[in-house]
Design a protein around this motif. Sequence first.
Motif, mmCIF file in Angstrom:
data_model
loop_
_atom_site.group_PDB
_atom_site.id
_atom_site.type_symbol
_atom_site.label_atom_id
_atom_site.label_comp_id
_atom_site.label_asym_id
_atom_site.label_seq_id
_atom_site.Cartn_x
_atom_site.Cartn_y
_atom_site.Cartn_z
ATOM 1 N N PRO A 49 0.767 -0.850 0.139
ATOM 2 C CA PRO A 49 -0.078 0.160 -0.453
ATOM 3 C C PRO A 49 0.847 0.923 0.187
ATOM 4 O O PRO A 49 0.733 2.657 -0.700
ATOM 5 N N SER A 75 -5.004 -4.363 -8.205
ATOM 6 C CA SER A 75 -4.949 -3.500 -6.725
ATOM 7 C C SER A 75 -6.343 -3.865 -6.422
ATOM 8 O O SER A 75 -7.039 -3.566 -6.961
ATOM 9 N N SER A 77 -6.559 -1.808 -4.041
ATOM 10 C CA SER A 77 -6.679 -0.570 -3.525
ATOM 11 C C SER A 77 -7.540 0.685 -5.120
ATOM 12 O O SER A 77 -7.286 1.256 -6.059
ATOM 13 N N ARG A 105 -14.606 -0.570 -3.271
ATOM 14 C CA ARG A 105 -14.150 -1.017 -3.800
ATOM 15 C C ARG A 105 -14.553 -1.062 -5.263
ATOM 16 O O ARG A 105 -14.401 -0.385 -6.241
#
Lengths: 266, 266
Positions: A49, A75, A77, A105
């Motif tokens: 991260p 990812s 993220s 997400r």
Amino acid sequence: MLIIGEKINTVRKNIALAVEKRDVETIQKEAINQVKAGVDVLDVNVGSPLKEAENMRWAIKVIQEVVNIPLCIDSPSPETIKAGFQVCKDKRRTWANSITLQKKRMEGVLPLVKKYNCPLIALCMDDKGIPSSAEKRVEVARRLIKVVSDFGIFLDNLYIDCLIEPISVGQGKAQQTLATIRMMKNTFPQIKTVVCLSGVSFGLPGRGLINRTFLPLLIEAGVDAIFLDPLDEAIMATFKAANALLNKDESCLKYISAHREGKLKV
Amino acid sequence: MLIIGEKINTVRKNIALAVEKRDVETIQKEAINQVKAGVDVLDVNVGSPLKEAENMRWAIKVIQEVVNIPLCIDSPSPETIKAGFQVCKDKRRTWANSITLQKKRMEGVLPLVKKYNCPLIALCMDDKGIPSSAEKRVEVARRLIKVVSDFGIFLDNLYIDCLIEPISVGQGKAQQTLATIRMMKNTFPQIKTVVCLSGVSFGLPGRGLINRTFLPLLIEAGVDAIFLDPLDEAIMATFKAANALLNKDESCLKYISAHREGKLKV
């Protein structure tokens, strides 16, 4: 069936180091070699991260300098996925990898997928983790599909990751994935399916052998895209043989020409 | 799933010569090597009609001197099958290979199978040759099963050869065999299925690659026995990996121990 090259991933130490040190040559070589080996899409996963978005922008930029195939921004993220898309030259063919049922997400990634009408990978799992049966995975997929569809995204762009688990952790894990792919295709003919091959052999010796033995089974079950190591020559040879066997290579012409060019490890 | 060793067959020149010259050592070595490689049954095919029965008697006798696993007497001629059975030590576990719907073959072989309650292979073809679809093969099997059953033979002993054809001769041939196996098992749960693996790659280069890529697909489709070359190490490694993947090897123990013993070509 599409092959997604899995090698640019910071779980591999040399890639983690190359990203950390901004070692352009190593990353570009990994990209070039996979494209030469015949992948359709290149996955890019830059790991931790910390500075992930910045790392992703850098990696996408240097990869695009040397290859011209779709990239898959990988990812958990949404920020990192957005960062990758920012610098992608051709956003419409870039893959967003991945979403789950997690709201954060979804909300972070769906607007981008809708805007660019690009491929999206959704993991077939919920808060409780990986569903234990094909039926339960299809039910999770149904919820995923509803959200994605309600958001106005074309389902043709949706790749459901049917989830491969290691056969070393429990009986029948590989068959469960095959059953999931079949049931998913039957239940939702419009969506596509994807899996990450190498997880199946985790914890066992001779992993390449297990992986390449699973490959024809996945293709026969109808999977649409597979993450794999395209530099494993035995896997790529098996891929070509499986296509010849499963009527995805007319008159076996690609198989025969690969053999003639010495590209098949037989 | 049973492996039937295919190597004692006079289509191979060295075997034809060994049978012709009564070369005991060559034949016995072929038998021993296949048993060491892990076959469950040994096929014996001594070829040309001239002196076939006499050749079969000789071959069975010399093979039995060195190995103690079931033999499979392989001939289109009932006389040769009878000759083989005459000299077999354990007739109850000897396989009769094969019959078709042809009356002469049925009448010659069925009494012997009934008497010894032994395995029988029936080719799924009629006078017109190999049926073109899974449905038609199942219909031929239905006729075979009726005759065999009416004769008083237990259907548990019946192995229907679902017929593998070369993928080089037409589109979809391998998938047709897979569909036939599945439909056969669904339609007649009591009978068993068998195929000869290596025919699939006839006419193509890199035959071993094609054969071993087809193997996991056949196992997953549910085939009960396969004729193959057990001395092809890559095929045998694939067999062990496929069993681990398809839940036929509890906790992957056989796979792991084969790997530990250096028996897996990975």
